[in-house]
Design a protein around this motif. Structure first.
Motif, PDB file in Angstrom:
ATOM      1  N   GLN A 244     115.919 -21.366 100.904  1.00 26.33           N
ATOM      2  CA  GLN A 244     115.090 -20.855  99.812  1.00 26.33           C
ATOM      3  C   GLN A 244     114.087 -19.807 100.294  1.00 26.33           C
ATOM      4  OE1 GLN A 244     115.814 -22.042  96.841  1.00 26.33           O
ATOM      5  NE2 GLN A 244     117.084 -23.778  97.465  1.00 26.33           N
ATOM      6  N   ASP A 245     114.116 -19.465 101.567  1.00 28.42           N
ATOM      7  CA  ASP A 245     113.118 -18.587 102.174  1.00 28.42           C
ATOM      8  C   ASP A 245     113.220 -17.174 101.590  1.00 28.42           C
ATOM      9  OD1 ASP A 245     111.372 -17.209 103.756  1.00 28.42           O
ATOM     10  OD2 ASP A 245     112.405 -17.604 105.649  1.00 28.42           O
TER      11      ASP A 245
ATOM     12  N   LEU B 271     117.434 -32.324 102.991  1.00 30.08           N
ATOM     13  CA  LEU B 271     116.204 -32.994 103.382  1.00 30.08           C
ATOM     14  C   LEU B 271     115.004 -32.381 102.674  1.00 30.08           C
ATOM     15  CD1 LEU B 271     116.859 -33.252 107.228  1.00 30.08           C
ATOM     16  CD2 LEU B 271     117.062 -35.098 105.542  1.00 30.08           C
ATOM     17  N   ASP B 272     113.934 -33.154 102.549  1.00 29.27           N
ATOM     18  CA  ASP B 272     112.715 -32.628 101.919  1.00 29.27           C
ATOM     19  C   ASP B 272     112.198 -31.407 102.676  1.00 29.27           C
ATOM     20  OD1 ASP B 272     112.722 -34.475  99.909  1.00 29.27           O
ATOM     21  OD2 ASP B 272     111.336 -35.859 100.896  1.00 29.27           O
ATOM     22  N   ARG B 273     112.277 -31.461 103.984  1.00 33.68           N
ATOM     23  CA  ARG B 273     111.907 -30.315 104.817  1.00 33.68           C
ATOM     24  C   ARG B 273     113.104 -29.963 105.693  1.00 33.68           C
ATOM     25  NH1 ARG B 273     105.640 -31.415 106.790  1.00 33.68           N
ATOM     26  NH2 ARG B 273     104.718 -31.469 104.683  1.00 33.68           N
ATOM     27  N   PRO B 274     114.072 -29.262 105.152  1.00 28.00           N
ATOM     28  CA  PRO B 274     115.286 -28.976 105.915  1.00 28.00           C
ATOM     29  C   PRO B 274     114.991 -28.066 107.098  1.00 28.00           C
ATOM     30  CG  PRO B 274     115.237 -27.682 103.891  1.00 28.00           C
ATOM     31  CD  PRO B 274     114.096 -28.656 103.812  1.00 28.00           C
ATOM     32  N   PRO B 275     115.710 -28.243 108.210  1.00 29.57           N
ATOM     33  CA  PRO B 275     115.472 -27.376 109.371  1.00 29.57           C
ATOM     34  C   PRO B 275     115.854 -25.920 109.107  1.00 29.57           C
ATOM     35  CG  PRO B 275     117.399 -28.763 109.707  1.00 29.57           C
ATOM     36  CD  PRO B 275     116.726 -29.265 108.479  1.00 29.57           C
ATOM     37  N   LEU B 276     116.731 -25.683 108.140  1.00 29.42           N
ATOM     38  CA  LEU B 276     117.075 -24.328 107.706  1.00 29.42           C
ATOM     39  C   LEU B 276     116.662 -24.182 106.248  1.00 29.42           C
ATOM     40  CD1 LEU B 276     118.543 -21.576 108.091  1.00 29.42           C
ATOM     41  CD2 LEU B 276     120.606 -22.717 107.237  1.00 29.42           C
ATOM     42  N   ASP B 277     115.748 -23.262 105.991  1.00 27.03           N
ATOM     43  CA  ASP B 277     115.252 -23.066 104.630  1.00 27.03           C
ATOM     44  C   ASP B 277     116.069 -21.970 103.948  1.00 27.03           C
ATOM     45  OD1 ASP B 277     113.880 -22.839 102.284  1.00 27.03           O
ATOM     46  OD2 ASP B 277     112.026 -22.069 103.163  1.00 27.03           O
TER      47      ASP B 277
ATOM     48  N   ASP C 299     111.398 -14.652 102.348  1.00 25.21           N
ATOM     49  CA  ASP C 299     111.121 -13.634 103.359  1.00 25.21           C
ATOM     50  C   ASP C 299     112.351 -13.306 104.203  1.00 25.21           C
ATOM     51  OD1 ASP C 299     108.466 -13.363 102.614  1.00 25.21           O
ATOM     52  OD2 ASP C 299     107.803 -14.975 103.949  1.00 25.21           O
ATOM     53  N   TRP C 300     113.327 -14.194 104.214  1.00 22.12           N
ATOM     54  CA  TRP C 300     114.550 -13.972 105.003  1.00 22.12           C
ATOM     55  C   TRP C 300     115.724 -14.560 104.224  1.00 22.12           C
ATOM     56  CZ3 TRP C 300     114.103 -11.313 109.650  1.00 22.12           C
ATOM     57  CH2 TRP C 300     115.264 -11.180 110.412  1.00 22.12           C
ATOM     58  N   PRO C 301     116.031 -14.001 103.051  1.00 20.41           N
ATOM     59  CA  PRO C 301     117.085 -14.575 102.218  1.00 20.41           C
ATOM     60  C   PRO C 301     118.465 -14.417 102.851  1.00 20.41           C
ATOM     61  CG  PRO C 301     116.383 -12.463 101.338  1.00 20.41           C
ATOM     62  CD  PRO C 301     115.429 -12.791 102.459  1.00 20.41           C
ATOM     63  N   ILE C 302     119.325 -15.376 102.599  1.00 25.62           N
ATOM     64  CA  ILE C 302     120.713 -15.281 103.022  1.00 25.62           C
ATOM     65  C   ILE C 302     121.482 -14.589 101.900  1.00 25.62           C
ATOM     66  CG2 ILE C 302     122.732 -16.530 103.864  1.00 25.62           C
ATOM     67  CD1 ILE C 302     120.136 -16.685 105.594  1.00 25.62           C
ATOM     68  N   LEU C 303     122.069 -13.452 102.211  1.00 24.88           N
ATOM     69  CA  LEU C 303     122.767 -12.646 101.223  1.00 24.88           C
ATOM     70  C   LEU C 303     124.247 -13.015 101.217  1.00 24.88           C
ATOM     71  CD1 LEU C 303     121.074  -9.276 102.242  1.00 24.88           C
ATOM     72  CD2 LEU C 303     120.296 -10.935 100.529  1.00 24.88           C
TER      73      LEU C 303
ATOM     74  N   ASN D 113     118.636 -35.267  94.626  1.00 24.53           N
ATOM     75  CA  ASN D 113     118.695 -34.615  95.935  1.00 24.53           C
ATOM     76  C   ASN D 113     120.039 -33.918  96.159  1.00 24.53           C
ATOM     77  OD1 ASN D 113     117.131 -34.078  98.235  1.00 24.53           O
ATOM     78  ND2 ASN D 113     118.299 -35.545  99.439  1.00 24.53           N
ATOM     79  N   CYS D 114     120.362 -33.007  95.284  1.00 27.07           N
ATOM     80  CA  CYS D 114     121.651 -32.325  95.341  1.00 27.07           C
ATOM     81  C   CYS D 114     121.487 -30.818  95.218  1.00 27.07           C
ATOM     82  CB  CYS D 114     122.568 -32.804  94.208  1.00 27.07           C
ATOM     83  SG  CYS D 114     123.103 -34.513  94.357  1.00 27.07           S
ATOM     84  N   ILE D 115     122.493 -30.086  95.683  1.00 19.86           N
ATOM     85  CA  ILE D 115     122.653 -28.660  95.414  1.00 19.86           C
ATOM     86  C   ILE D 115     123.896 -28.513  94.557  1.00 19.86           C
ATOM     87  CG2 ILE D 115     123.225 -26.423  96.430  1.00 19.86           C
ATOM     88  CD1 ILE D 115     121.581 -27.231  98.882  1.00 19.86           C
ATOM     89  N   VAL D 116     123.764 -27.880  93.399  1.00 23.79           N
ATOM     90  CA  VAL D 116     124.889 -27.719  92.470  1.00 23.79           C
ATOM     91  C   VAL D 116     125.057 -26.239  92.168  1.00 23.79           C
ATOM     92  CG1 VAL D 116     125.869 -28.344  90.234  1.00 23.79           C
ATOM     93  CG2 VAL D 116     124.483 -30.009  91.492  1.00 23.79           C
ATOM     94  N   GLY D 117     126.242 -25.710  92.445  1.00 20.08           N
ATOM     95  CA  GLY D 117     126.497 -24.301  92.263  1.00 20.08           C
ATOM     96  C   GLY D 117     126.716 -23.907  90.821  1.00 20.08           C
TER      97      GLY D 117
END
Length: 428
Positions: A290-291, A282-288, A293-297, A321-325
Motif C-alpha cells: 500500500q506504500d 499481517l497487520d504490519r506486513p514486512p512488505l507494504d 511513496d514506492w508503489p508496485i506498478l 483479513n483478506c485481499i480480494v481482487g
C-alpha cells in the motif's frame, strides 16, 4: 524508504537487464505454463513487476528483459502493462529472446551466458553502467543507492546483498565483506555457510542484483565464454573468479541501502511463495504493497470492483483479513486470511481459509478450502473439501513439505486451454 533519492546522471547512464528466462522448476506446476517472473503475486501483481517498479522509481528507464522458457504469458503481461515505457522520453522496454547467434546455436547456458549473448544489443544503447537483475525475487530497492556506492568505490562490480538466518543461507551465494565493503569471499550454495561477523547468527547472501561497469562486463564475460569448464553463471563462476582475481568487487547490504525497507524474498519454492503471499495479510506486513511513496506498478486490468452478495436471512459474507481482487464475486461465504486475485467467483456457503486463489478461479457451493494454492482458472466442483485430509489431498493434488495443497486444472480434470485474466495455455 528514505527520502534521499539517487535519480541522477548515474541512473540516466544506466541500462537494466532483467533475467527472466529460467525454468523455475522448484515452483513445479505454477511454472508448467508460465515463466517464473510471470507468476502472480500479492493479489494483483506478477513477480517481475517488483524489479520493473524498482527500475522506474530509481530513475532507470532503459530496460531489457531476457526471456527464454515458457515466455508467452510474460511477454503478454509486459506488452499490455509496461509498453508505455517505449514512449517515455527515451525510455524503452526491450524484450530480448535467446539470440542463438553462437556457432552451436544453444539456448542460454547460464545467467552470464544470457548477458554475453546479448552484448551486441546492450552496446547499442551506450550505457556506462549495466544493472543485472533477477526477475524472480520480491523486494523494494533504490538502485540509485547501489550505483552511487559503485561509483564512489570505483568498482568493477558491485553486488547487492541481504542477511538471512545462517541455517537458510546454504540455498544462496554467501559472501564475506571487509570494513570497506569489499567482497573478500564468495561461495555459491555452500554446505557450511560462513556467518556475518556483525551478526553471527546470520549470513550475507547475494540478492541477484549486480552493477557492472560496461568495459569490465565485456572483459569478464568474454573471458568466461572461453572457459570450457565454466557453467557461465554469475553466482557460480563470474563473482568467485572476480574475488579470486582481486578485482574491485564490492558488496552493499540491503539494510544499508534501504534500512527502513530491508525486505527481500526468494519465492522459488511453493512453500516460500505461499509464505510470502500470506504474510502480506499481517497487520504490519514486512512488505507494504500500500506504500504510496514506492508503489508496485503492473498491468491495470479493466473490470468492475469486487462484489459481496447476501442472499437471504441465512446468507451474507464474512471476510476477515483478506485481499480480494477486482471483478471477483463472493456469495454467502466466509473468507479468512486469504488472497483472491481478480475474477474469482465463490458460490454460496463456502469457507476459504489461509488460501491463495489465482485469477479467474471458480469455487462451487458448499466447498471448504484451507491452506491451499489454486492455480488460475480452476473450477472447483460444489462440495469439494481441500486441506483437511492430508492423505486424500495427496491422492488428488500436490502437497508441499509444509503441507500446502496445490491444485491446478489438470488435477481437476479440466482442459488446459484457457484465456482469461490469468494466462493463455496450450490445449495440446
Amino acid at each position: 524508504m528514505r527520502s534521499r533519492r539517487f535519480v541522477s546522471r548515474l541512473t540516466r547512464q544506466t541500462q537494466a537487464l532483467i533475467l527472466a528466462g529460467g525454468r523455475g522448476s522448484r515452483l513445479k506446476m505454477l511454472t508448467d505454463w508460465r515463466a517464473k517472473p510471470a507468476v502472480p503475486f500479492g493479489g494483483k501483481f506478477r513477480i517481475i513487476d517488483f524489479a520493473l517498479s524498482n527500475c522506474l522509481h530509481s530513475g532507470i528507464r532503459k530496460i531489457g528483459v531476457l526471456t527464454q522458457y515458457k515466455s508467452h504469458s510474460l511477454i503478454r503481461h509486459l506488452m499490455l502493462g509496461w509498453n508505455p515505457l517505449n514512449n517515455d522520453y527515451g525510455g524503452f522496454l526491450d524484450l530480448i529472446p535467446a539470440q542463438q547467434w553462437l556457432e552451436d546455436e544453444s539456448w542460454y547456458q547460464g545467467t552470464a551466458d544470457a548477458v554475453f549473448q546479448s552484448l551486441d544489443i546492450i552496446d547499442a544503447y551506450h550505457a556506462n553502467y549495466i544493472v543485472v537483475l533477477a526477475g524472480d525475487h520480491v523486494y523494494k530497492m533504490d538502485y540509485g543507492e547501489l550505483l552511487a556506492a559503485h561509483a564512489e568505490n570505483d568498482a568493477d562490480l558491485t553486488v547487492a546483498c541481504h542477511d538471512v538466518a545462517l541455517e537458510d543461507a546454504g540455498e544462496f551465494g554467501v559472501m564475506q565483506i571487509d570494513a570497506a565493503g569489499r567482497i573478500t569471499g564468495f561461495e555459491e550454495k555452500p554446505e557450511h555457510p560462513q556467518p556475518w561477523p556483525e551478526h553471527p547468527e546470520r549470513a550475507l547472501i547475494s540478492m541477484g542484483v549486480y552493477v557492472f561497469s560496461k568495459d569490465y562486463l565485456h572483459r569478464t564475460l568474454a573471458r568466461d565464454a572461453e572457459q570450457a569448464d565454466s557453467s557461465h553463471d554469475f553466482g557460480k563462476d563470474i563473482i568467485p573468479h572476480a574475488v579470486r582475481s582481486c578485482d574491485r568487487v564490492f558488496g552493499l547490504p540491503l539494510r544499508n541501502a534501504a534500512p527502513e525497507a530491508a525486505y527481500w524474498r526468494d519465492v522459488g519454492t511453493l512453500d516460500s511463495y505461499y509464505r510470502a503471499n500470506i504474510e502480506l495479510l499481517l497487520d504490519r506486513p514486512p512488505l507494504d504493497i500500500q506504500d504510496a511513496d514506492w508503489p508496485i506498478l503492473t498491468n491495470l486490468l479493466q473490470g468492475p470492483p469486487a462484489k459481496f452478495a447476501d442472499h437471504g436471512p441465512n446468507g451474507g459474507c464474512r471476510v476477515v483479513n483478506c485481499i480480494v481482487g477486482e471483478s471477483s464475486v463472493i456469495s454467502d461465504s466466509v473468507l479468512r486470511n486469504s488472497l483472491l486475485f481478480h475474477g474469482c467467483r465463490i458460490e454460496g456457503e463456502c469457507r476459504i481459509e489461509d488460501a491463495i486463489l489465482l485469477p479467474d478461479c471458480r469455487v462451487g457451493s458448499d466447498c471448504r478450502i484451507r491452506g491451499a494454492i489454486l492455480d488460475d482458472g480452476c473450477e472447483v466442483p460444489s462440495g469439494t473439501v481441500i486441506g483437511e485430509d492430508p492423505e486424500a489431498d495427496a491422492r488428488r493434488f500436490h502437497v508441499t513439505p509444509d503441507g500446502v495443497v496445490v491444485v491446478n486444472r489438470d488435477m481437476l480434470g479440466q482442459p488446459r486451454a484457457y484465456l482469461g485474466g490469468g494466462d493463455l495455455k496450450s490445449s495440446g
